[in-house]
Design an enzyme around this catalytic site. Structure first.
Site, PDB file in Angstrom:
ATOM      1  N   ASP A 131      -2.501  -1.868  10.048  1.00  0.00           N
ATOM      2  CA  ASP A 131      -2.584  -1.862   8.580  1.00  0.00           C
ATOM      3  C   ASP A 131      -3.027  -3.202   8.001  1.00  0.00           C
ATOM      4  O   ASP A 131      -3.179  -3.335   6.789  1.00  0.00           O
ATOM      5  CB  ASP A 131      -1.210  -1.522   7.974  1.00  0.00           C
ATOM      6  CG  ASP A 131      -0.801  -0.074   8.206  1.00  0.00           C
ATOM      7  OD1 ASP A 131      -1.647   0.724   8.652  1.00  0.00           O
ATOM      8  OD2 ASP A 131       0.374   0.251   7.941  1.00  0.00           O
ATOM      9  N   SER A 162       2.470  -6.255   7.294  1.00  0.00           N
ATOM     10  CA  SER A 162       1.011  -6.340   7.466  1.00  0.00           C
ATOM     11  C   SER A 162       0.392  -7.138   6.323  1.00  0.00           C
ATOM     12  O   SER A 162      -0.560  -7.903   6.531  1.00  0.00           O
ATOM     13  CB  SER A 162       0.401  -4.932   7.486  1.00  0.00           C
ATOM     14  OG  SER A 162       0.951  -4.182   8.534  1.00  0.00           O
ATOM     15  N   ALA A 163       0.927  -6.953   5.122  1.00  0.00           N
ATOM     16  CA  ALA A 163       0.429  -7.695   3.960  1.00  0.00           C
ATOM     17  C   ALA A 163       0.628  -9.199   4.175  1.00  0.00           C
ATOM     18  O   ALA A 163      -0.282 -10.008   3.923  1.00  0.00           O
ATOM     19  CB  ALA A 163       1.159  -7.236   2.700  1.00  0.00           C
ATOM     20  N   LYS A 179       0.846  -1.205   0.000  1.00  0.00           N
ATOM     21  CA  LYS A 179       0.000   0.000   0.000  1.00  0.00           C
ATOM     22  C   LYS A 179       0.872   1.243   0.000  1.00  0.00           C
ATOM     23  O   LYS A 179       2.042   1.219   0.428  1.00  0.00           O
ATOM     24  CB  LYS A 179      -0.954   0.028   1.202  1.00  0.00           C
ATOM     25  CG  LYS A 179      -0.295   0.058   2.591  1.00  0.00           C
ATOM     26  CD  LYS A 179       0.133   1.422   3.096  1.00  0.00           C
ATOM     27  CE  LYS A 179       0.849   1.344   4.423  1.00  0.00           C
ATOM     28  NZ  LYS A 179       1.678   2.492   4.755  1.00  0.00           N
TER      29      LYS A 179
HETATM   30  O1  C5P Z   1      -0.538  -1.318  14.745  1.00  0.00           O
HETATM   31  P1  C5P Z   1       0.908  -1.540  14.463  1.00  0.00           P
HETATM   32  O2  C5P Z   1       1.498  -2.592  15.368  1.00  0.00           O
HETATM   33  O3  C5P Z   1       1.203  -1.806  13.028  1.00  0.00           O
HETATM   34  O4  C5P Z   1       1.630  -0.182  14.814  1.00  0.00           O
HETATM   35  C1  C5P Z   1       3.029  -0.110  14.937  1.00  0.00           C
HETATM   36  C2  C5P Z   1       3.403   1.138  15.730  1.00  0.00           C
HETATM   37  O5  C5P Z   1       3.095   2.310  14.960  1.00  0.00           O
HETATM   38  C3  C5P Z   1       2.652   1.322  17.034  1.00  0.00           C
HETATM   39  O6  C5P Z   1       3.286   0.644  18.072  1.00  0.00           O
HETATM   40  C4  C5P Z   1       2.718   2.834  17.231  1.00  0.00           C
HETATM   41  O7  C5P Z   1       3.975   3.228  17.728  1.00  0.00           O
HETATM   42  C5  C5P Z   1       2.634   3.347  15.809  1.00  0.00           C
HETATM   43  N1  C5P Z   1       1.246   3.707  15.407  1.00  0.00           N
HETATM   44  C6  C5P Z   1       0.679   4.843  15.945  1.00  0.00           C
HETATM   45  N2  C5P Z   1      -0.603   5.184  15.589  1.00  0.00           N
HETATM   46  C7  C5P Z   1      -1.288   4.442  14.697  1.00  0.00           C
HETATM   47  C8  C5P Z   1      -0.713   3.277  14.130  1.00  0.00           C
HETATM   48  C9  C5P Z   1       0.574   2.934  14.510  1.00  0.00           C
HETATM   49  O8  C5P Z   1       1.295   5.548  16.760  1.00  0.00           O
HETATM   50  N3  C5P Z   1      -2.510   4.808  14.367  1.00  0.00           N
END
Ligand code: C5P
Length: 308
Positions: A145, A112-113, A11
């Site tokens: 994601d 994520s993919a 993406k």
């Molecule tokens: O959700 P995911 O594990 O992919 O997110 C990785 C990191 O990206 C989170 O730990 C956070 O630090 C940051 N993040 C964020 N706000 C979001 C998505 C991700 O701060 N909406």
């Protein structure tokens, strides 16, 4: 079936509006996701070793920069498969093989993919027959994601990016992606974004979707889309990787309709007027500072699909 293969897209974020840091460590977003034709493939196979001592889930990785992808239980695809087994309330076994083309830690949601692909592949391999709504819920727990990689197309994500609504688009958009050496850590880029805002004393406020961007997508107007591309994480990515400024400048000089850092970077995305224009920009970018390689792609494309 003894093996299922799923193809899943990368993406780019067409708008990434980042609100203030929440108490849970995430940020509220308006995140316009757009799936593009750079694909990873994940195969889930019945395990070769079925002895009691064998781990229930194994993973192997093939392709570019695979050394940086964890080939253990921390791998997002393994975490997704484990979450799916947990949801089904049983222990299941699978050997996962990930063939990577999506840049690693590149801001294109490659991990994520792979997680989304593993959910679709294991749902099929294990004969669970879970509907996509259930897979979307499990996906959101694995990462912000991951739900979009299941859905594909173009969609706006709110909350931490996991609450999705599909967006109407017309036509095909032509993209060039400038890949950088090494990745950037997503939490680090969000942290740098908070730090820069604090230093400047700016209050980001509530993120709001860009009407000109949504209209450009609906109308298939690449010139208007190019003008409307925004990424609130870009200053943070540039602060951590100053050479990206040269890459962005080079793309603009080559006539890109719009240029921005993809997600948390360091991949840079350039919108082209046509397939030929994209090829020209990619050829020109090959010599730009901070650019390891340039690849062309189109969007939108579907999310994770079974291909074999
Ligand atoms: O959700 P995911 O594990 O992919 O997110 C990785 C990191 O990206 C989170 O730990 C956070 O630090 C940051 N993040 C964020 N706000 C979001 C998505 C991700 O701060 N909406």
């Amino acid at each position: 079936m003894s093996a299922i293969t799923v193809r899943v897209p990368a993406k780019v974020n067409l708008q990434l509006a980042v609100g203030p840091l929440r108490e849970d460590g995430y940020h509220d977003l308006v995140n316009v996701f757009h799936a593009v034709s750079i694909f990873d493939e994940v195969t889930a196979a019945e395990p070769g070793d079925v002895s009691a001592a064998a781990p229930p889930l194994t993973v192997r990785i093939e392709g570019e920069s695979t050394g940086e992808v964890p080939a253990n239980d921390d791998n997002l695809a393994v975490r997704a498969a484990r979450a799916l087994a947990g949801h089904a309330g049983r222990s299941y076994r699978a050997d996962l093989l990930i063939r990577k083309s999506i840049p690693v830690a590149g801001g294109m949601a490659g991990g994520s993919a792979d997680a989304a692909a593993a959910l679709v592949a294991c749902n099929e391999l294990w004969g669970l027959g879970l509907p996509v709504e259930d897979l979307m819920e499990i996906a959101a727990d694995v990462g912000s994601d991951v739900p979009f990689a299941l859905l594909g197309g173009t969609a706006v994500g709110t909350g931490r990016g996991e609450r999705l609504s599909r967006l109407e688009t017309s036509g095909v958009f032509h993209w060039v992606f400038a890949l950088a050496d090494g990745g950037l850590s997503t939490p680090r880029v969000y942290g740098e974004c908070d730090r820069l805002r604090e230093e400047a004393g700016t209050d980001p406020g509530r993120p709001v979707a860009s009407e000109p961007l949504l209209a450009a997508l609906r109308e298939g107007d690449a010139v208007a889309l190019g003008r409307a591309l925004t990424n609130d994480l870009q200053p943070a990515a540039l602060s951590l990787r100053p050479s990206l400024a040269h890459t962005l400048h080079a793309g603009a000089e080559l006539g890109a309709l719009g240029s921005l850092v993809s997600g948390s970077g360091p991949t840079c995305a350039f919108l082209a007027a046509s397939e030929t224009h994209a090829a020209e920009i990619a050829a020109g970018l090959k010599n730009a500072e901070g650019c390891r390689a340039a690849v062309t792609a189109t969007g939108p494309v579907p999310g994770a699909v079974v291909v074999g």
